[in-house]
Design a protein around this motif. Sequence first.
Motif, mmCIF file in Angstrom:
data_model
loop_
_atom_site.group_PDB
_atom_site.id
_atom_site.type_symbol
_atom_site.label_atom_id
_atom_site.label_comp_id
_atom_site.label_asym_id
_atom_site.label_seq_id
_atom_site.Cartn_x
_atom_site.Cartn_y
_atom_site.Cartn_z
ATOM 1 N N TYR A 60 3.302 0.151 -2.724
ATOM 2 C CA TYR A 60 2.096 0.660 -2.072
ATOM 3 C C TYR A 60 2.321 1.712 -0.982
ATOM 4 O O TYR A 60 1.356 2.319 -0.522
ATOM 5 C CB TYR A 60 1.326 -0.509 -1.446
ATOM 6 C CG TYR A 60 0.791 -1.473 -2.466
ATOM 7 C CD1 TYR A 60 -0.337 -1.173 -3.215
ATOM 8 C CD2 TYR A 60 1.424 -2.694 -2.687
ATOM 9 C CE1 TYR A 60 -0.839 -2.055 -4.158
ATOM 10 C CE2 TYR A 60 0.928 -3.588 -3.636
ATOM 11 C CZ TYR A 60 -0.199 -3.256 -4.363
ATOM 12 O OH TYR A 60 -0.692 -4.138 -5.296
ATOM 13 N N ARG A 61 3.532 1.944 -0.539
ATOM 14 C CA ARG A 61 3.725 2.778 0.641
ATOM 15 C C ARG A 61 4.552 4.035 0.401
ATOM 16 O O ARG A 61 4.738 4.823 1.319
ATOM 17 C CB ARG A 61 4.394 1.963 1.763
ATOM 18 C CG ARG A 61 3.563 0.801 2.282
ATOM 19 C CD ARG A 61 2.379 1.302 3.088
ATOM 20 N NE ARG A 61 1.600 0.206 3.655
ATOM 21 C CZ ARG A 61 0.494 -0.271 3.091
ATOM 22 N NH1 ARG A 61 0.043 0.261 1.963
ATOM 23 N NH2 ARG A 61 -0.156 -1.270 3.667
ATOM 24 N N GLU A 62 5.060 4.228 -0.801
ATOM 25 C CA GLU A 62 5.950 5.362 -1.030
ATOM 26 C C GLU A 62 5.427 6.336 -2.070
ATOM 27 O O GLU A 62 6.154 7.261 -2.474
ATOM 28 C CB GLU A 62 7.346 4.856 -1.422
ATOM 29 C CG GLU A 62 8.016 4.052 -0.312
ATOM 30 C CD GLU A 62 9.446 3.685 -0.639
ATOM 31 O OE1 GLU A 62 9.873 3.895 -1.795
ATOM 32 O OE2 GLU A 62 10.147 3.189 0.265
ATOM 33 N N HIS A 116 6.556 -4.812 -1.545
ATOM 34 C CA HIS A 116 5.231 -4.322 -1.183
ATOM 35 C C HIS A 116 5.304 -2.838 -0.822
ATOM 36 O O HIS A 116 4.452 -2.033 -1.233
ATOM 37 C CB HIS A 116 4.686 -5.138 -0.011
ATOM 38 C CG HIS A 116 3.433 -4.590 0.580
ATOM 39 N ND1 HIS A 116 3.435 -3.820 1.727
ATOM 40 C CD2 HIS A 116 2.136 -4.677 0.187
ATOM 41 C CE1 HIS A 116 2.196 -3.466 2.013
ATOM 42 N NE2 HIS A 116 1.392 -3.972 1.095
ATOM 43 N N LYS A 117 6.323 -2.461 -0.069
ATOM 44 C CA LYS A 117 6.492 -1.056 0.316
ATOM 45 C C LYS A 117 6.713 -0.174 -0.911
ATOM 46 O O LYS A 117 6.132 0.924 -1.030
ATOM 47 C CB LYS A 117 7.663 -0.928 1.283
ATOM 48 C CG LYS A 117 7.896 0.481 1.807
ATOM 49 C CD LYS A 117 9.049 0.500 2.804
ATOM 50 C CE LYS A 117 9.306 1.916 3.324
ATOM 51 N NZ LYS A 117 10.436 1.941 4.281
ATOM 52 N N ARG A 134 8.712 -7.972 1.410
ATOM 53 C CA ARG A 134 8.080 -6.861 2.146
ATOM 54 C C ARG A 134 8.517 -5.512 1.560
ATOM 55 O O ARG A 134 7.717 -4.570 1.456
ATOM 56 C CB ARG A 134 8.458 -6.936 3.624
ATOM 57 C CG ARG A 134 7.754 -8.033 4.426
ATOM 58 C CD ARG A 134 8.125 -7.883 5.895
ATOM 59 N NE ARG A 134 7.571 -8.900 6.748
ATOM 60 C CZ ARG A 134 6.352 -8.855 7.289
ATOM 61 N NH1 ARG A 134 5.545 -7.841 7.018
ATOM 62 N NH2 ARG A 134 5.948 -9.821 8.097
ATOM 63 N N GLN A 135 9.777 -5.428 1.184
ATOM 64 C CA GLN A 135 10.262 -4.189 0.575
ATOM 65 C C GLN A 135 9.588 -3.937 -0.773
ATOM 66 O O GLN A 135 9.259 -2.792 -1.103
ATOM 67 C CB GLN A 135 11.787 -4.249 0.415
ATOM 68 C CG GLN A 135 12.418 -3.001 -0.188
ATOM 69 C CD GLN A 135 12.243 -1.770 0.674
ATOM 70 O OE1 GLN A 135 11.960 -1.866 1.873
ATOM 71 N NE2 GLN A 135 12.383 -0.594 0.068
#
Length: 262
Positions: A219-221, A215-216, A212-213
């Motif tokens: 795509y999320r940072e 993925h973060k 999950r990290q």
Amino acid sequence: MTAVHATAVVDPQAELHPSVSVGPYAVIGPHVKIGAGTTVGPHAVIEGHTTIGQDNRIFQFASIGAIPQDKKYDGEPCELVIGDRNTIREFVTFNIGSPGGGAVTRIGSDNWIMAYVHIAHDCIVGDHCTMANNTTLGGHVTVGDWVTIGGLCGIHQFTKVGAHAMVGFASAVSQDVPPFLLVDGNPLRVAGVNVTGLKRRDFSDERIRAIRQMHKLLYREGRTLADAREAIAELALQVPAASADAALMGDFLAAAERGIAR
């Protein structure tokens, strides 16, 4: 002796293990080799330089080892190699390789391949994959281990799908799909991590948190791909239990040529 139905046509040069079963009206060409325990259903056609391993179940009307759908192909002796314990359902089409792509189409073991799936020339498919009805792989596609692809999906030529990924129903895949992710749609979108699939394969909570990290980080940072790769490499040091998962992700991102799905 091999159990060949009286109406089947098996070339005398074909090499079939004595335990192979061949159903009515099947056709098997001279350069075919089939391993122990494999069954070939009625009206199936297996041709070309095709090698099939043990305990495969090939259903009726399958077309295995035909020449590639490539206008440049000119009769070269390219190959199709299939592993063990695959289920290959009705009306699938697997083509041999082409000289421009390594000359081998390769399918691993323990795959569940449903009706009307097309695997084109020079594709590489790993182990334990599931491809639902009407999945289409263009030429030179690479699919990692434990990948699930939903029905009516199209995978663009030269695209890579990473291990443990899941592609949702009726998706159009034209960019590389990193390992562990869940993607769907047309245009394709990344929906998150394939958590259900990972749990079914007994990934620990610690490994799933690390994935999950990843993925973060991707795509999320707002990171560049190069920055995300560096952060994922650092994550491997921070979470030793997930070091192999981080290495798998890092290697995939380093080899991505079509850009990754966003």
